[in-house]
Design a protein around this motif. Sequence first.
Motif, PDB file in Angstrom:
ATOM      1  N   LEU A 230     -38.809  67.570  54.820  1.00 24.02           N
ATOM      2  CA  LEU A 230     -38.866  66.780  53.506  1.00 24.02           C
ATOM      3  C   LEU A 230     -38.659  67.738  52.372  1.00 24.02           C
ATOM      4  CD1 LEU A 230     -41.696  64.378  54.512  1.00 24.02           C
ATOM      5  CD2 LEU A 230     -39.086  63.982  54.236  1.00 24.02           C
ATOM      6  N   ARG A 231     -38.995  68.766  52.184  1.00 25.87           N
ATOM      7  CA  ARG A 231     -38.894  69.824  50.951  1.00 25.87           C
ATOM      8  C   ARG A 231     -37.442  70.047  51.130  1.00 25.87           C
ATOM      9  NH1 ARG A 231     -43.733  72.605  52.677  1.00 25.87           N
ATOM     10  NH2 ARG A 231     -42.322  73.951  54.126  1.00 25.87           N
ATOM     11  N   ILE A 232     -36.699  70.424  51.948  1.00 25.19           N
ATOM     12  CA  ILE A 232     -35.300  70.565  51.864  1.00 25.19           C
ATOM     13  C   ILE A 232     -34.541  69.531  51.300  1.00 25.19           C
ATOM     14  CG2 ILE A 232     -33.376  70.933  53.287  1.00 25.19           C
ATOM     15  CD1 ILE A 232     -34.726  72.743  55.121  1.00 25.19           C
ATOM     16  N   GLU A 233     -34.965  68.066  51.929  1.00 27.48           N
ATOM     17  CA  GLU A 233     -34.327  66.766  51.373  1.00 27.48           C
ATOM     18  C   GLU A 233     -34.671  66.757  49.820  1.00 27.48           C
ATOM     19  OE1 GLU A 233     -31.908  65.890  52.437  1.00 27.48           O
ATOM     20  OE2 GLU A 233     -32.040  64.981  54.565  1.00 27.48           O
ATOM     21  N   GLN A 234     -35.921  67.094  49.373  1.00 26.71           N
ATOM     22  CA  GLN A 234     -36.466  66.774  47.953  1.00 26.71           C
ATOM     23  C   GLN A 234     -35.547  67.607  47.029  1.00 26.71           C
ATOM     24  OE1 GLN A 234     -39.735  64.902  47.770  1.00 26.71           O
ATOM     25  NE2 GLN A 234     -38.539  64.342  45.917  1.00 26.71           N
ATOM     26  N   TYR A 235     -35.103  68.591  47.444  1.00 26.52           N
ATOM     27  CA  TYR A 235     -34.165  69.393  46.475  1.00 26.52           C
ATOM     28  C   TYR A 235     -32.929  68.631  46.349  1.00 26.52           C
ATOM     29  CZ  TYR A 235     -36.986  73.339  48.159  1.00 26.52           C
ATOM     30  OH  TYR A 235     -38.160  74.213  48.287  1.00 26.52           O
ATOM     31  N   ARG A 236     -32.482  67.725  47.027  1.00 26.38           N
ATOM     32  CA  ARG A 236     -31.215  66.951  46.986  1.00 26.38           C
ATOM     33  C   ARG A 236     -31.331  65.708  46.155  1.00 26.38           C
ATOM     34  NH1 ARG A 236     -27.957  64.724  50.483  1.00 26.38           N
ATOM     35  NH2 ARG A 236     -29.441  64.639  51.868  1.00 26.38           N
ATOM     36  N   PHE A 237     -32.744  65.140  46.581  1.00 29.66           N
ATOM     37  CA  PHE A 237     -32.855  63.879  46.010  1.00 29.66           C
ATOM     38  C   PHE A 237     -33.835  63.898  44.712  1.00 29.66           C
ATOM     39  CE2 PHE A 237     -31.711  62.633  50.386  1.00 29.66           C
ATOM     40  CZ  PHE A 237     -31.188  61.406  50.172  1.00 29.66           C
ATOM     41  N   GLY A 238     -34.611  64.803  44.704  1.00 29.91           N
ATOM     42  CA  GLY A 238     -35.285  64.803  43.421  1.00 29.91           C
ATOM     43  C   GLY A 238     -36.401  63.831  43.255  1.00 29.91           C
ATOM     44  N   GLU A 239     -36.752  63.111  42.100  1.00 27.89           N
ATOM     45  CA  GLU A 239     -37.556  62.073  41.955  1.00 27.89           C
ATOM     46  C   GLU A 239     -37.049  60.902  42.835  1.00 27.89           C
ATOM     47  OE1 GLU A 239     -38.063  61.565  38.033  1.00 27.89           O
ATOM     48  OE2 GLU A 239     -39.140  63.596  37.568  1.00 27.89           O
ATOM     49  N   ARG A 240     -35.564  60.464  43.212  1.00 30.74           N
ATOM     50  CA  ARG A 240     -35.466  59.349  43.767  1.00 30.74           C
ATOM     51  C   ARG A 240     -35.949  59.233  45.242  1.00 30.74           C
ATOM     52  NH1 ARG A 240     -29.845  60.209  45.350  1.00 30.74           N
ATOM     53  NH2 ARG A 240     -29.868  57.894  46.049  1.00 30.74           N
ATOM     54  N   MET A 241     -36.952  60.461  45.740  1.00 30.89           N
ATOM     55  CA  MET A 241     -37.391  60.317  47.019  1.00 30.89           C
ATOM     56  C   MET A 241     -39.031  60.730  46.833  1.00 30.89           C
ATOM     57  SD  MET A 241     -36.869  62.576  50.600  1.00 30.89           S
ATOM     58  CE  MET A 241     -37.577  63.691  50.113  1.00 30.89           C
ATOM     59  N   ARG A 242     -39.761  59.613  47.369  1.00 30.66           N
ATOM     60  CA  ARG A 242     -41.091  59.734  47.110  1.00 30.66           C
ATOM     61  C   ARG A 242     -41.774  59.418  48.468  1.00 30.66           C
ATOM     62  NH1 ARG A 242     -38.764  56.870  43.414  1.00 30.66           N
ATOM     63  NH2 ARG A 242     -38.811  54.882  44.519  1.00 30.66           N
ATOM     64  N   VAL A 243     -42.561  60.586  48.904  1.00 27.14           N
ATOM     65  CA  VAL A 243     -43.068  60.630  50.225  1.00 27.14           C
ATOM     66  C   VAL A 243     -44.745  60.327  50.067  1.00 27.14           C
ATOM     67  CG1 VAL A 243     -43.587  61.928  52.337  1.00 27.14           C
ATOM     68  CG2 VAL A 243     -41.580  62.088  50.932  1.00 27.14           C
ATOM     69  N   HIS A 244     -45.242  59.516  50.973  1.00 25.58           N
ATOM     70  CA  HIS A 244     -46.653  59.240  50.965  1.00 25.58           C
ATOM     71  C   HIS A 244     -47.233  59.577  52.475  1.00 25.58           C
ATOM     72  CE1 HIS A 244     -45.945  57.172  47.153  1.00 25.58           C
ATOM     73  NE2 HIS A 244     -44.773  56.681  47.554  1.00 25.58           N
ATOM     74  N   TRP A 245     -48.257  60.182  52.209  1.00 23.69           N
ATOM     75  CA  TRP A 245     -48.811  60.808  53.793  1.00 23.69           C
ATOM     76  C   TRP A 245     -50.145  59.852  54.052  1.00 23.69           C
ATOM     77  CZ3 TRP A 245     -46.537  63.429  57.469  1.00 23.69           C
ATOM     78  CH2 TRP A 245     -45.285  64.226  57.226  1.00 23.69           C
ATOM     79  N   ALA A 246     -50.346  59.136  54.951  1.00 21.99           N
ATOM     80  CA  ALA A 246     -51.799  58.677  55.414  1.00 21.99           C
ATOM     81  C   ALA A 246     -52.228  58.916  56.757  1.00 21.99           C
ATOM     82  CB  ALA A 246     -51.631  57.263  55.228  1.00 21.99           C
ATOM     83  N   VAL A 247     -52.483  60.417  57.181  1.00 22.53           N
ATOM     84  CA  VAL A 247     -52.434  60.735  58.632  1.00 22.53           C
ATOM     85  C   VAL A 247     -54.052  61.535  58.732  1.00 22.53           C
ATOM     86  CG1 VAL A 247     -50.162  60.850  58.963  1.00 22.53           C
ATOM     87  CG2 VAL A 247     -51.437  62.748  57.887  1.00 22.53           C
ATOM     88  N   ALA A 248     -54.865  61.022  57.860  1.00 22.00           N
ATOM     89  CA  ALA A 248     -56.393  61.687  57.930  1.00 22.00           C
ATOM     90  C   ALA A 248     -56.832  61.449  59.552  1.00 22.00           C
ATOM     91  CB  ALA A 248     -57.114  61.159  56.691  1.00 22.00           C
ATOM     92  N   ASP A 249     -56.431  60.210  60.031  1.00 26.72           N
ATOM     93  CA  ASP A 249     -57.250  59.710  61.099  1.00 26.72           C
ATOM     94  C   ASP A 249     -56.324  60.359  62.385  1.00 26.72           C
ATOM     95  OD1 ASP A 249     -58.952  58.278  60.039  1.00 26.72           O
ATOM     96  OD2 ASP A 249     -57.808  56.279  59.919  1.00 26.72           O
ATOM     97  N   LEU A 250     -55.369  61.221  62.344  1.00 21.82           N
ATOM     98  CA  LEU A 250     -54.737  61.884  63.290  1.00 21.82           C
ATOM     99  C   LEU A 250     -55.087  63.469  63.335  1.00 21.82           C
ATOM    100  CD1 LEU A 250     -52.810  61.252  65.514  1.00 21.82           C
ATOM    101  CD2 LEU A 250     -50.963  61.664  64.181  1.00 21.82           C
ATOM    102  N   PRO A 251     -55.853  63.920  64.228  1.00 23.99           N
ATOM    103  CA  PRO A 251     -56.240  65.222  64.220  1.00 23.99           C
ATOM    104  C   PRO A 251     -54.933  66.048  64.562  1.00 23.99           C
ATOM    105  CG  PRO A 251     -57.831  64.159  65.627  1.00 23.99           C
ATOM    106  CD  PRO A 251     -56.546  63.113  65.356  1.00 23.99           C
ATOM    107  N   ASP A 252     -55.125  67.340  64.004  1.00 23.35           N
ATOM    108  CA  ASP A 252     -53.702  68.421  64.024  1.00 23.35           C
ATOM    109  C   ASP A 252     -53.690  68.956  65.483  1.00 23.35           C
ATOM    110  OD1 ASP A 252     -53.390  68.221  61.490  1.00 23.35           O
ATOM    111  OD2 ASP A 252     -54.450  70.032  60.742  1.00 23.35           O
ATOM    112  N   ASP A 253     -54.695  68.946  66.304  1.00 23.51           N
ATOM    113  CA  ASP A 253     -54.596  69.292  67.642  1.00 23.51           C
ATOM    114  C   ASP A 253     -54.143  68.499  68.696  1.00 23.51           C
ATOM    115  OD1 ASP A 253     -57.036  67.974  67.619  1.00 23.51           O
ATOM    116  OD2 ASP A 253     -58.128  69.368  68.560  1.00 23.51           O
ATOM    117  N   VAL A 254     -53.710  67.090  68.198  1.00 24.53           N
ATOM    118  CA  VAL A 254     -53.439  66.166  69.319  1.00 24.53           C
ATOM    119  C   VAL A 254     -51.992  66.503  69.867  1.00 24.53           C
ATOM    120  CG1 VAL A 254     -52.492  63.834  69.410  1.00 24.53           C
ATOM    121  CG2 VAL A 254     -54.602  64.249  68.426  1.00 24.53           C
ATOM    122  N   PRO A 255     -51.693  66.470  70.980  1.00 24.98           N
ATOM    123  CA  PRO A 255     -50.589  66.903  71.712  1.00 24.98           C
ATOM    124  C   PRO A 255     -49.426  66.090  71.197  1.00 24.98           C
ATOM    125  CG  PRO A 255     -52.216  66.769  73.382  1.00 24.98           C
ATOM    126  CD  PRO A 255     -52.800  66.244  72.148  1.00 24.98           C
TER     127      PRO A 255
END
Length: 367
Positions: A230-255
Amino acid sequence: MKNGFWTLLKQPYDGEDFFLPDLCSSVAVFTLIILAQLVVLVWVLAQPVAGVFDWLQLAMASLFVQWIVLLSAALLCRLRGWMQRRPLALAVAVCFAVVIAPTLLFTVLGDWVVYRGMQGALHWEAEQLLRHGLIALIMTSLLLRYFYLQQQWQRQNQAELRSRLQALQSRIRPHFLFNSLNSIASLIEIEPVKAEQAVLDLSDLFRANLARPDTLSSWGEERALCEGYLRIEQYRFGERMRVHWAVADLPDDVPMPLLTLQPLLENAILHGLQPRVDGGDIHIEGRLQNGLVELVVRNTCPEQTGAHHGAQMAMGNIRARLQALFGEQSELEGWREGECFFSRLVYPVRQRPTMAEKSLSNESIDR
């Protein structure tokens, strides 16, 4: 061919799993008991009888055979790790000895207990020992042959599964490669730090694409890859792309298999945001509930309602990978509601080790 066969017998079994199944498991023992009982039943039914069925003969033959099966299974269970590290010929010889020796022993003991009432010295008949020994030899040969063919079939299935997963994963190539290179080239002079970060993110994505397709990573690693993408794509789209994360209920160690969420984000950008002049929003929601991982990607999309063929192909590839790794409990669906397109991915949290990982685990237990 002859030299190759003898060389095979002189070396330890080179399979990732030993051809002899794990007879310590209750399922394997129960299966052997049922098979042995069926053989006894067929043998008793084949005997000529006058009048009613001989239930006593069935009971005595069952007792005799089941004692042999249980003792042989227990011995092979204990010796399996030792045999796996020995030449194949020695392992096969030990299997025959472990079955034939108890057969001869119980033949002598059975004659002494049943027919002699545990009186006097042990006695045996050479003809009876030879007959029972040959039966044990034939049955053991058939079982070992069956176990070997079953193992070869499993190894072939594993090889086909790896090839299928590799073919599916090899199709997940980022479509943004040339756009990314152009973005990097434009950033080199004005923002070299961002250009360097973009190169690192791009290399991480392709390194993940070349990883073993049958191994599981973690949600933390998948999210890091997606954030880099998403960082790579953000360089192309700039403010046209807005990303929102809501993954607090998903632990990092989940396979999680690598490149599972990233193609969904790629579809969201390529077929959702890119055709729109004003861009749009991407919402990523993740949770772990009741042993199931659920990821939902919601993105704004253009007014056209027709599904893009490239998006369907990418989702089909992901769906096939999930079913190959997690079975029918996994699912991937996509639908449109108004100006938003939804992609929902679900699979059970069940880490399935690779064949190599299982081999290392068995070796550590044997040691």
